[in-house]
Design an enzyme around this catalytic site. Sequence first.
Site, PDB file in Angstrom:
ATOM      1  N   ASP A 265     -53.482 -32.326  69.710  1.00 31.79           N
ATOM      2  CA  ASP A 265     -53.854 -30.950  69.440  1.00 31.79           C
ATOM      3  C   ASP A 265     -53.854 -30.768  67.914  1.00 31.79           C
ATOM      4  OD1 ASP A 265     -53.071 -27.895  71.259  1.00 31.79           O
ATOM      5  OD2 ASP A 265     -54.497 -28.297  69.657  1.00 31.79           O
TER       6      ASP A 265
HETATM    7  C1  GLC Z   1     -55.630 -25.107  69.394  1.00 28.07           C
HETATM    8  C2  GLC Z   1     -55.236 -25.136  70.844  1.00 28.07           C
HETATM    9  C3  GLC Z   1     -56.081 -26.056  71.700  1.00 28.07           C
HETATM   10  C4  GLC Z   1     -57.497 -26.120  71.148  1.00 28.07           C
HETATM   11  C5  GLC Z   1     -57.403 -26.773  69.783  1.00 28.07           C
HETATM   12  C6  GLC Z   1     -58.792 -26.887  69.132  1.00 28.07           C
HETATM   13  O1  GLC Z   1     -54.475 -25.089  68.594  1.00 28.07           O
HETATM   14  O2  GLC Z   1     -53.874 -25.401  71.144  1.00 28.07           O
HETATM   15  O3  GLC Z   1     -56.033 -25.566  73.037  1.00 28.07           O
HETATM   16  O4  GLC Z   1     -58.312 -26.872  72.020  1.00 28.07           O
HETATM   17  O5  GLC Z   1     -56.524 -26.091  68.902  1.00 28.07           O
HETATM   18  O6  GLC Z   1     -59.270 -25.618  68.829  1.00 28.07           O
END
Ligand code: GLC
Length: 738
Positions: A265
């Site tokens: 993430d």
């Molecule tokens: C965010 C979220 C995740 C998302 C990622 C990309 O922090 O936790 O669900 O897909 O970043 O945007």
Amino acid sequence: MDKKDLLKLAAEMTLEEKALQMTQLSPDMLYHLAPANLTGPLREWRFEDEELWKVGSTLGPLGASYLKKLQKDYLERSGKKIPLLFMSDVIHGYVTIMPIPLAQGCTFDPELTEEAAAAVAKESAVSGLHVTFSPMADLVRDPRWGRVMESCGEDPYLNGVMAAATVRGYQGRDPREKGKIASCVKHFAAYGQPEGGREYNTVDMSRGVLRDFYLPAYEAAIRAGAAMVMTSFNTVERTPATCSRFLLRKVLREEWGFDGVVISDFSAVEELMNHSVAADDLEAGEKSIHAGMDIEMMSGVYAGTLRRLLEQGRITQQEIDECVMRILELKNRLGLFENPYKDADEQEEQRLLYCGEHLELARRFARESMVLLKNQSALPIEPSAKIGLAGPFACTGNILGGWHCEGKPERTETLQHALETVCGDRMVTAMSTHFIRGEKDVPDQVEEAVERLKDCDICIAAVGEPEWETGEASSKTCLRLSASQEKLIHALKAAGKKVVTVIFSGRPLDIAPVLEDSDAVLQAWFPGSAGAGAAADILLGKYNPSGRLSMSFPRNVGQIPVYYNYYNTGRPAAAKADNYVSRYLDCPNSPLFPFGYGLSYTTFACEGLQVEQTAQGGERCACETGRAGDRAVCTASVRVSNRGERSGETVVQLYIRDVSASVVRPMTELKAFRRISLEPGEEAQAAFTVTEDMLSFYNEEEQWAWEPGAFEIMVGLDCEHVEKKEIFVPARTGGLEE
Ligand code: GLC
């Protein structure tokens, strides 16, 4: 390209090229623009220009012309012509927005979910997208956490069925096909149980609870073919998921056989230092590589450390090459080496995005997702009634929910418009001021509203929480409606009106304070682009509500977490009336509304449960979880009848309870369900096959097995109102092939 060509390509790549192929940034950074669409904390970036244009993938905005230009600019700079992979958060729609996933769970309709995901994939693919960071398969039990909106709720089986349906909708038979995109299931694992419901907080649970409740839905998505997995920010067993070899190597790849790409993430690799499991970025990179974490999202650890880690012998070339090969294979699986632009098509985009067919599908989905929680002779609204409408959700398009991409609230139909289209001048609207970001409440115009609606026969209070208070980074300790919204409901009731409370929210709110003064309550969630029309269809009786709760409603915040599939205690509250049992002094243990609950405009009955045990080691049967060799144990059937005046749909639910086992088992576990549509007076048999797999769980030795003994077989229309039979399942005798 075939495997040999990919291996040859990988062999020709420099170590720097490999490290950057394993890095994902926002496209704005490649163009030296301030990244506008970040979904995490911005940090300083130590990338040179030629490095930026070698990253393997980007995340962020869609658009056929935008992404075609980006791909063209990228390939012109790329010596090896390895195409760029485009990923984004298309969570419940790109331009046509479907209901939030928590609402989708309330449909108990995987077929419709798959159909909707396929429509979302078409809009995304034609806009140039290759991978969506969806479905979110995190099981949730705590509505203080803002991201419950992205989950399909508190049950592992329902979450798994819906996650698998979503994956199938996105990917079809092959994500390379036109109109299909790859699915990245997230957040692996157990992100949905942060302590105190506080975002990004510690997750700590036993291995058994992790296996019983929090892992099954990810597994279902993997078995449905999800191409990617995203690691979660949180720890599992004191190790951040992003560098957890238990999760990423043992469970994901060894047990589940996943051979796709794992992405972190947002900046989660760098955050290993905050978790204090990495003394520096070298150790953060080393631990992530050892766990087999392939792509680092939005941080520069891999780019900055892999060469030194290799030189110091802390990681191996093989570990790096395995990551790179998985990334190249994913690009190859999507056909990007042959066609780096895949389905991006400006003309097609104009035709498909927000098209009537998709809006109609969104309306059907939203109708099925709404849950009628209370109805005392209020709904459906009489055709001749003079209708009052008030509240901050009366005249706003902000009903799309978090992650609504290009949903455009300003062009989303409002509840007022949807109702007026049918009711015309029978409608009177008041107190329709919107929530304003940064303000605690909407202006208190209750007295004027009551005055303005004084001639109305029935008043709709369109209330809820502002959508920017749901989704990521939106944990709350108070879940009540704002003061002026509660005051509006009480004042309308005090004025002698029939009050219909319609709730727009991304989570179960604390609605106990307004329940008594509401003659009816419709939980609309954030229903998406066609949500206002769907709500009007229900309020005016065009559609008979069929939604069933995917997540329990608490009686108050102090009761959280409250969920249906709890383990018993040594002193269950039901056992005795005295104090020395598991209960509160000031609140019942049961939720305000339980999992699987929902009312209808007609009356369904579910009775006459018959349970027939199958002969020893019954015939093999297809097992939904994909485990081979499952066997039938018994069949359970009930008679479902529609005793009312209207046709309608209900959801028949099969639950089991393992009465006594080597470890504690939940009091009730959903194992199957079926939507049934019945005309007035009609009845039908609903039959389920109970299999050994349904009785199985991970025992103390972490083996997936069932144990002979007594089981309760339960069938009903929600988790609390079931018919129950107990059966004894003996150990399988020998002589049968295993
Ligand atoms: C965010 C979220 C995740 C998302 C990622 C990309 O922090 O936790 O669900 O897909 O970043 O945007």
